[in-house]
Design a protein around this motif. Structure first.
Motif, PDB file in Angstrom:
ATOM      1  N   ARG A   1      -6.850  -4.033   6.120  1.00  0.00           N
ATOM      2  CA  ARG A   1      -6.880  -2.564   6.067  1.00  0.00           C
ATOM      3  C   ARG A   1      -8.298  -2.109   6.379  1.00  0.00           C
ATOM      4  NH1 ARG A   1      -7.698  -0.663   0.752  1.00  0.00           N
ATOM      5  NH2 ARG A   1      -5.563  -1.087   0.083  1.00  0.00           N
TER       6      ARG A   1
ATOM      7  N   ASP B   1       0.814  -1.219   0.000  1.00  0.00           N
ATOM      8  CA  ASP B   1       0.000   0.000   0.000  1.00  0.00           C
ATOM      9  C   ASP B   1       0.849   1.271   0.000  1.00  0.00           C
ATOM     10  OD1 ASP B   1      -2.471  -1.139  -0.140  1.00  0.00           O
ATOM     11  OD2 ASP B   1      -3.173  -0.453   1.817  1.00  0.00           O
TER      12      ASP B   1
ATOM     13  N   ASP C   1       0.387   8.887  -1.223  1.00  0.00           N
ATOM     14  CA  ASP C   1      -0.522   9.812  -1.903  1.00  0.00           C
ATOM     15  C   ASP C   1      -1.421  10.549  -0.909  1.00  0.00           C
ATOM     16  OD1 ASP C   1       0.545   9.111  -4.335  1.00  0.00           O
ATOM     17  OD2 ASP C   1      -1.108   7.783  -4.912  1.00  0.00           O
ATOM     18  N   ASP C   2      -1.765   9.875   0.196  1.00  0.00           N
ATOM     19  CA  ASP C   2      -2.628  10.500   1.203  1.00  0.00           C
ATOM     20  C   ASP C   2      -1.883  11.495   2.086  1.00  0.00           C
ATOM     21  OD1 ASP C   2      -4.916   9.240   0.389  1.00  0.00           O
ATOM     22  OD2 ASP C   2      -4.857   7.663   1.907  1.00  0.00           O
TER      23      ASP C   2
ATOM     24  N   THR D   1      -9.363  10.382   5.973  1.00  0.00           N
ATOM     25  CA  THR D   1      -8.646   9.462   5.078  1.00  0.00           C
ATOM     26  C   THR D   1      -7.906   8.377   5.866  1.00  0.00           C
ATOM     27  OG1 THR D   1      -6.684  10.888   5.039  1.00  0.00           O
ATOM     28  CG2 THR D   1      -8.330  11.234   3.311  1.00  0.00           C
TER      29      THR D   1
ATOM     30  N   SER E   1     -10.722   1.199   6.863  1.00  0.00           N
ATOM     31  CA  SER E   1     -10.659   2.600   6.489  1.00  0.00           C
ATOM     32  C   SER E   1     -12.052   3.197   6.382  1.00  0.00           C
ATOM     33  CB  SER E   1      -9.929   2.760   5.145  1.00  0.00           C
ATOM     34  OG  SER E   1     -10.595   2.032   4.134  1.00  0.00           O
TER      35      SER E   1
ATOM     36  N   LYS F   1      -6.569   5.109   7.993  1.00  0.00           N
ATOM     37  CA  LYS F   1      -6.510   3.675   7.722  1.00  0.00           C
ATOM     38  C   LYS F   1      -5.856   2.966   8.901  1.00  0.00           C
ATOM     39  CE  LYS F   1      -5.663   4.617   2.834  1.00  0.00           C
ATOM     40  NZ  LYS F   1      -5.710   6.082   3.094  1.00  0.00           N
TER      41      LYS F   1
ATOM     42  N   GLN G   1       2.241   3.323  -2.142  1.00  0.00           N
ATOM     43  CA  GLN G   1       1.864   4.468  -2.967  1.00  0.00           C
ATOM     44  C   GLN G   1       0.579   5.105  -2.467  1.00  0.00           C
ATOM     45  OE1 GLN G   1       4.019   5.606  -5.550  1.00  0.00           O
ATOM     46  NE2 GLN G   1       2.779   7.365  -4.986  1.00  0.00           N
ATOM     47  N   LEU G   2      -0.370   4.270  -2.058  1.00  0.00           N
ATOM     48  CA  LEU G   2      -1.629   4.771  -1.506  1.00  0.00           C
ATOM     49  C   LEU G   2      -1.362   5.607  -0.263  1.00  0.00           C
ATOM     50  CD1 LEU G   2      -4.776   4.730  -1.385  1.00  0.00           C
ATOM     51  CD2 LEU G   2      -4.567   2.627  -0.041  1.00  0.00           C
ATOM     52  N   ILE G   3      -0.496   5.091   0.612  1.00  0.00           N
ATOM     53  CA  ILE G   3      -0.168   5.807   1.845  1.00  0.00           C
ATOM     54  C   ILE G   3       0.524   7.124   1.536  1.00  0.00           C
ATOM     55  CG2 ILE G   3       1.267   5.722   3.927  1.00  0.00           C
ATOM     56  CD1 ILE G   3       0.735   2.655   3.966  1.00  0.00           C
TER      57      ILE G   3
END
Length: 224
Positions: free
Chosen positions: A220, A42, A48-49, A176, A222, A178, A44-46
């Motif tokens: 995960r 994850d 990006d946030d 946002t 969220s 998680k 990139q997701l993390i």
């Protein structure tokens, strides 16, 4: 299960930890490394946030908090860690220093006095809980000792400690936010997912792996 190509992040150095340390603090094992792998999946997701407040409950050796700090970039986020075990807080600090980062370990039970201050502010919450099913007496004894036994004894279905955090989760996560939670099959991950859904949260299994007799997974959880 199919896993996307993750961003590669080095595993934190833990060569500074000794056999004496591991008499008091949980030695990183498969459950520790599956959590790191889930964060890597994850990554990139993390990123990006752009998380600003991250917390690990039960830091133990500090390997997960250190890894998360490396993932998001040192200095770009406040990374807190808690542990009921004083020795674990000291070891977490040493692991951070060995990897040239800064962590903020706090000795308390779960989120303790931080809960009110962190309400609605946690962007990333990590928890590799004491998930082994035990009787209630063993759970209470290990928690009172505040030593290594508290890292694995989880009471009925291995969920008594985890449930305390899950019940607070809707109030803790940012918009946002998680949570990454390590579970074994005896913890009934599908039941966890249904319960979180009933609280208005989304739950997804990120990775699953067999380690000896344990079937490990990382969930995960969220906001929808």
């Amino acid at each position: 299960m199919s896993i996307p190509n993750p961003i590669s992040i080095p595993t934190p150095h833990i060569a500074h930890l000794t056999e004496e340390d591991y008499e008091h603090v949980y030695e990183p094992a498969e459950d520790s490394f599956i959590l790191l792998d889930a964060l890597e999946i994850d990554a990139q997701l993390i990123r990006d946030d752009q998380p600003t407040v991250c917390v690990e409950v039960g830091s133990g050796s500090g390997i997960a908090s250190t890894f998360l700090t490396q993932l998001i970039g040192h200095g770009s986020s406040l990374v807190l860690s808690t542990d009921i075990n004083r020795y674990a807080c000291e070891v977490t600090q040493r692991t951070a220093k060995a990897n040239q980062i800064t962590l903020n370990p706090i000795q308390c039970n779960l989120l303790g006095p931080l809960s009110a201050r962190l309400k609605g502010k946690i962007d990333i919450l990590l928890f590799n809980p004491p998930y082994v099913p035990t009787d209630l007496e063993e759970l209470n004894d290990t928690q009172q000792l505040r030593d290594i036994g508290g890292a694995w004894a989880g009471g009925d279905n291995g969920m008594i400690i985890t449930d305390i955090v899950l019940n607070q989760l809707p109030d803790l996560l940012s918009p946002t936010g998680k949570m990454y939670l390590v579970t074994i099959i005896q913890n009934k991950p599908l039941d966890i997912a249904q319960r979180m859904q009933s609280k208005g949260l989304l739950c997804k299994e990120i990775i699953r792996r067999r380690a000896g007799r344990e079937l490990l997974s990382v969930l995960r959880i969220s906001r929808k």
